[in-house]
Design an enzyme around this catalytic site. Structure first.
Site, PDB file in Angstrom:
ATOM      1  N   ARG A 269      40.088  21.392  42.197  1.00 42.34           N
ATOM      2  CA  ARG A 269      40.478  22.788  42.351  1.00 42.34           C
ATOM      3  C   ARG A 269      41.707  22.803  43.264  1.00 42.34           C
ATOM      4  O   ARG A 269      42.812  22.887  42.796  1.00 42.34           O
ATOM      5  CB  ARG A 269      39.313  23.586  42.931  1.00 42.34           C
ATOM      6  CG  ARG A 269      39.490  25.058  42.937  1.00 42.34           C
ATOM      7  CD  ARG A 269      38.209  25.810  43.242  1.00 42.34           C
ATOM      8  NE  ARG A 269      37.762  25.644  44.627  1.00 42.34           N
ATOM      9  CZ  ARG A 269      36.717  26.291  45.137  1.00 42.34           C
ATOM     10  NH1 ARG A 269      35.988  27.092  44.386  1.00 42.34           N
ATOM     11  NH2 ARG A 269      36.381  26.114  46.378  1.00 42.34           N
TER      12      ARG A 269
ATOM     13  N   MET B 220      29.133  54.296  33.254  1.00 37.17           N
ATOM     14  CA  MET B 220      30.014  53.991  34.375  1.00 37.17           C
ATOM     15  C   MET B 220      29.334  54.290  35.718  1.00 37.17           C
ATOM     16  O   MET B 220      29.366  53.479  36.647  1.00 37.17           O
ATOM     17  CB  MET B 220      31.311  54.806  34.255  1.00 37.17           C
ATOM     18  CG  MET B 220      32.353  54.415  35.286  1.00 37.17           C
ATOM     19  SD  MET B 220      33.787  55.475  35.236  1.00 37.17           S
ATOM     20  CE  MET B 220      34.520  55.037  33.680  1.00 37.17           C
TER      21      MET B 220
ATOM     22  N   TYR C 256      24.966  56.553  25.528  1.00 35.09           N
ATOM     23  CA  TYR C 256      26.121  56.330  24.649  1.00 35.09           C
ATOM     24  C   TYR C 256      25.778  55.476  23.430  1.00 35.09           C
ATOM     25  O   TYR C 256      24.985  54.540  23.514  1.00 35.09           O
ATOM     26  CB  TYR C 256      27.211  55.582  25.415  1.00 35.09           C
ATOM     27  CG  TYR C 256      28.011  56.459  26.351  1.00 35.09           C
ATOM     28  CD1 TYR C 256      28.676  57.588  25.872  1.00 35.09           C
ATOM     29  CD2 TYR C 256      28.110  56.146  27.694  1.00 35.09           C
ATOM     30  CE1 TYR C 256      29.422  58.380  26.742  1.00 35.09           C
ATOM     31  CE2 TYR C 256      28.854  56.926  28.565  1.00 35.09           C
ATOM     32  CZ  TYR C 256      29.508  58.049  28.075  1.00 35.09           C
ATOM     33  OH  TYR C 256      30.234  58.825  28.918  1.00 35.09           O
TER      34      TYR C 256
ATOM     35  N   LYS D  43      34.026  34.774  53.378  1.00 32.91           N
ATOM     36  CA  LYS D  43      35.022  35.173  52.379  1.00 32.91           C
ATOM     37  C   LYS D  43      34.441  36.240  51.458  1.00 32.91           C
ATOM     38  O   LYS D  43      33.225  36.418  51.392  1.00 32.91           O
ATOM     39  CB  LYS D  43      35.424  33.943  51.555  1.00 32.91           C
ATOM     40  CG  LYS D  43      34.246  33.340  50.799  1.00 32.91           C
ATOM     41  CD  LYS D  43      34.567  31.967  50.243  1.00 32.91           C
ATOM     42  CE  LYS D  43      33.378  31.411  49.502  1.00 32.91           C
ATOM     43  NZ  LYS D  43      33.526  30.016  49.180  1.00 32.91           N
TER      44      LYS D  43
END
Ligand code: PLP
Length: 831
Positions: free
Chosen positions: A598, A775, A726, A500
């Site tokens: 769950r 980023m 930054y 998965k």
């Protein structure tokens, strides 16, 4: 070279359970998936940790194999199923294989170099090959086939045309080397070095050295490095004990003391190293195109072997200059026009070609498999013999398209006429000129060229140029990890592999292909579309979908995906759907909630559930399962126990109502080894496959699978007090050197690792992050680290475990792995 069955029966002291005509055996086969030539093959049914090799006999018999060696677990009654087979029975099939190979080795009188040591075996072997191939016709282990099984396969390749053998031997525990020694019977030994690697099986370093030395008990000459004190003492003691039978001649080398080859100076410049040494009172020197310490040691070992062989120093010096890096891994990269490229520049010979073809065959994602192959140099066979044999292999491996490059191979065009599509070019340049008319589209392309053909020119045309941050996935490590857990399974327990979330971030069909090749029983994905992707790439294993929803029912049926049913809502909806579609016995899985809270049916739902299932014919319950909330934590073992009791009780109620049996499973990675009684009928292996286990004693047996790498785009000097990045968060506390690397939070690197919380591995050292994570970029403080622009930086991997990065970010490895964004290219490779 070939043997008759009756000859082999005598050599391996076998009982002939059934004898047909006295066939001739040319090939030995140990892995049913690697069958090439059914008629001349003898299959050794080796016992594995979980099954006897007998399991594969029916399959191979069906494919035309007629000769088998089995052990005592083979039942006499089974013979009737194989009327045309010759079956030899021995006590132990591995020992029988090894005696046959030892006998085979004995037929040849040419020199054989035997190599062992902790590191560098494969490099030394391949460098010796590079250095000696002009003077000898060499047979050697393909890749690093140096194990109890790899060595017999390698030595079996020896034939009358060869004039030199070079074999490496690797062991991981005591009492293994004796058997390798009998097969290799080296006449010149090389002991590369001793390190901490793979120590687990040994009591201590001394025992490890002594065990490895057993390769040389009958070997008249031994090259080794005396600078390691343990090694020096062990070799001296060894030489004096074997003295009566074998007056061994020691060839030592050292950087510090007097030795047969005494190194007196080592000097490296940007890309080469000059090594000067004293040998028989002469000052001699070599220059190698490498500068790292391991290469210097490995080249020196080779130097000693060459001197020992009597090769002239001038010649050695000339050849050393041309040493090339040994590329050991097979890589799968994204190519142009939706192609995948496997670039195997290791060498072009039949053995390594077969290994690469196996890797190619595992890849099912494209409809077409293409091989681009150069002339095979130095095979010891004539072209007229060689190329038809290769063509037969290619047909066996279902190659659809073949491109031959070189004068020899072009002359043998006709041999390849059984392959659907072929092209031939007399040179790499001729291929390049026609490249655009060849139209590569949606195919898996294997490139296999001898060095002289410079196939890097071809790979450059075919590979997609990529952003320089990559996630490398070691497929052989996944195989290794899979085996580690398989070994822990009780007999008959099945294995479901969790793929998965893009296989925990490491890929989809690439991993699933591998798991399918290794015959796991089931795959599980989270959502239907993940399952669809796998089906589209040729995965045929049963696939469980954990979050099935109504909107995906069509797709489930269309792609034969098996939903997990966890509530009455979804159960009734699916039941209706199946009834309307007129479908019966559709495979489903029932999830029970035993405490995770769950998804799942609760204990009070079970009686109703049992009745619904009993009265309906649309479902076929494949499995009933539950999930443990804290299988890794000792403090919750009581809770785990309670979950399992609840599960067994509920699944018993269901079983009593159904007329057929289903698979019961509850254990994930940690449960496999921490709660062996909970393996039940199947286990669900997740994170462990990808190299992470929260139990240290288990973690230690796993291999690192994923490495996230980036590169330095710029290096700057920043004065004390200046700020970096930054919001001016990073302040240089001293005059500093700053490296900007090509990765950021958009790639999945957590921003919480800003300002020194996170570190990366630069040239063997940890460099802290300075300032905020941006980023697409991050700045590292590399003051005191000798790095250059363009250098590689490891974000996590073997040197810096992903669990450490996760801990810094106050999370778990699962989150970091699955968070690496899709813009980071994946590269798959096999060692
Ligand atoms: C993810 C998952 C697993 C695998 O867990 P690991 O701890 O990674 O082994 C097993 N079962 C279910 C239901 C899961 O969702």
């Amino acid at each position: 070279m070939s043997y008759s069955i009756s000859q082999i029966a005598t050599i391996i002291k076998a009982k002939q359970l059934q004898q047909q005509q006295d066939a001739t055996v040319e090939h030995i086969l140990l892995d049913s998936r690697k069958l090439l030539f059914p008629s001349g093959t003898l299959f050794f049914a080796l016992a594995g940790p979980r099954r006897t090799g007998n399991t594969f006999i029916t399959e191979l018999y069906g494919k035309g194999v007629r000769n088998f060696v089995v052990d005592e677990s083979f039942s006499i009654e089974a013979i009737a199923q194989y009327p045309e087979a010759t079956i030899l029975q021995v006590v132990n099939t591995l020992t029988a294989l090894q005696s046959l190979v030892a006998y085979h080795r004995h037929q040849f009188k040419y020199p054989v170099i035997g190599i062992t040591g902790s590191n560098g075996k494969t490099i030394v072997k391949d460098w010796l090959y590079q250095l000696l191939q002009d003077d000898y016709n060499v047979v050697r282990n393909p890749k690093s086939y140096n194990s109890q099984i790899g060595v017999p396969l390698s030595v079996w390749q020896m034939n009358e045309q060869h004039t030199l053998g070079i074999f490496e031997a690797g062991i991981s525990q005591p009492d293994e080397m004796q058997r390798l020694e009998k097969m290799i019977q080296p006449t010149i030994g090389a002991f590369t070095n001793i390190g901490e690697a793979h120590s687990e099986g040994f009591l201590n370093i001394r025992q490890k050295i002594n065990e490895k030395l057993k390769l040389f008990v009958h070997c008249p000459q031994l090259v080794y490095n005396v600078d390691d004190a343990d090694m020096n003492e062990a070799v001296a003691a060894f030489a004096s004990t074997v003295k009566q039978n074998n007056p061994i001649q020691l060839f030592s080398w050292s950087k510090r003391v007097v030795a047969t080859l005494q190194i007196i100076n080592i000097e490296s410049n940007a890309n080469a190293t000059i090594i000067i040494a004293l040998y028989k009172e002469d000052k001699i020197k070599i220059t190698i195109p490498f500068t790292d310490a391991a290469s210097i040691d490995n080249a020196t070992t080779c130097w000693c072997v060459l001197l020992q062989l009597g090769i002239k120093q001038e010649l050695i010096a000339e050849k050393m200059l041309r040493l090339r890096a040994v590329e050991m891994r097979l890589e799968l990269k994204e190519g142009i026009n939706n192609c995948s490229i496997i670039n195997d520049s290791y060498s072009a010979d039949i053995n390594s070609l077969t290994i690469a073809l196996d890797f190619l065959q595992q890849q099912q994602q494209h409809p077409k498999r293409t091989l681009i192959l150069s002339d095979i140099l130095q095979s010891g066979k004539s072209s007229a013999e060689l190329y038809p044999a290769i063509a037969a292999i290619l047909q066996q491996k279902k190659i659809n398209r073949f491109i031959g490059i070189g004068l020899d191979i072009s002359k043998q065009k006709e041999a390849f006429s059984n392959i659907p599509e072929t092209n031939f070019f007399t040179s790499t340049e001729a291929f390049r000129q026609q490249f655009h008319s060849l139209h590569f589209y949606n195919e898996t392309i294997l490139l296999k060229g001898a060095r002289a053909f410079e196939f890097e020119q071809i790979s450059h045309l075919l590979e997609q140029q990529i952003h320089q941050t990559v996630l490398e996935i070691d497929l052989s490590a996944i195989t290794h990890n899979l085996k580690q857990y398989q070994q822990l399974l009780n007999p008959g327990v099945k294995l479901m592999a969790m793929v998965k979330a893009f296989s925990y971030g490491s890929g989809s069909f690439e991993i699933a292909n591998l798991l399918q090749f290794h015959k796991v029983d089931y795959l599980a994905v989270a959502y239907a579309d993940e399952g669809v992707e796998l089906r589209k790439s040729g995965i045929t294993l049963p696939i469980m979908v954990m979050n099935a929803e109504e909107t995906t029912f069509d797709v489930l049926l269309q792609y034969n995906l098996e939903p997990e049913l966890y509530s009455f809502n979804i159960l009734y909806a699916f039941q209706n759907y199946l009834q309307q579609s007129g479908i019966n016995s559709y495979p489903v899985h029932l999830k029970l909630d035993t405490g995770m809270h769950r998804l799942g049916f609760e204990p009070q739902d079970i009686d109703t559930l049992a009745e619904v299932l009993q009265s309906s014919t649309v479902f076929k319950v494949q499995s009933v399962f539950s999930h443990l909330a804290a299988s890794d934590a000792a403090e919750h073992d009581g809770f785990t126990e309670a979950q399992s009791i609840s599960f067994l009780k509920s699944s018993k109620i269901l079983q009593d109502k159904l007329s057929y049996t289903f698979i019961r499973h509850i254990g994930n990675t940690s449960a496999i080894h921490r709660h062996k009684n909970l393996q039940l009928d199947m286990v669900r292996l997740g994170i462990g496959l990808y190299g992470v286990d929260s139990t240290p004693s288990m973690q230690q047996h796993l291999k690192n699978v994923t490495t996230l790498k980036t590169t330095i785009s710029q290096i700057k000097k920043v004065k004390k007090g200046e700020s970096v990045g930054y919001s001016r968060k990073g302040i240089a506390t001293k005059d500093s050197v700053i490296a900007t690397v090509r990765i950021g939070y958009a790639d999945g690197y957590p921003r919480i690792l800003s300002n020194g919380t996170g570190k990366m591995w630069v040239k063997g050292k940890l460099a802290p992050i300075i300032g905020n994570v941006c980023m697409d970029m991050i700045m590292l403080d590399i003051t005191g680290i000798d790095a250059n622009e363009g250098d590689e930086v490891i974000v996590f991997g073997k040197e810096l475990p992903v669990s450490d990065v996760a801990a810094w970010a106050q999370t778990i490895a699962y989150e970091i792995l699955t968070g690496i964004s899709q813009r980071v290219k994946r590269i798959y490779y096999e060692e």
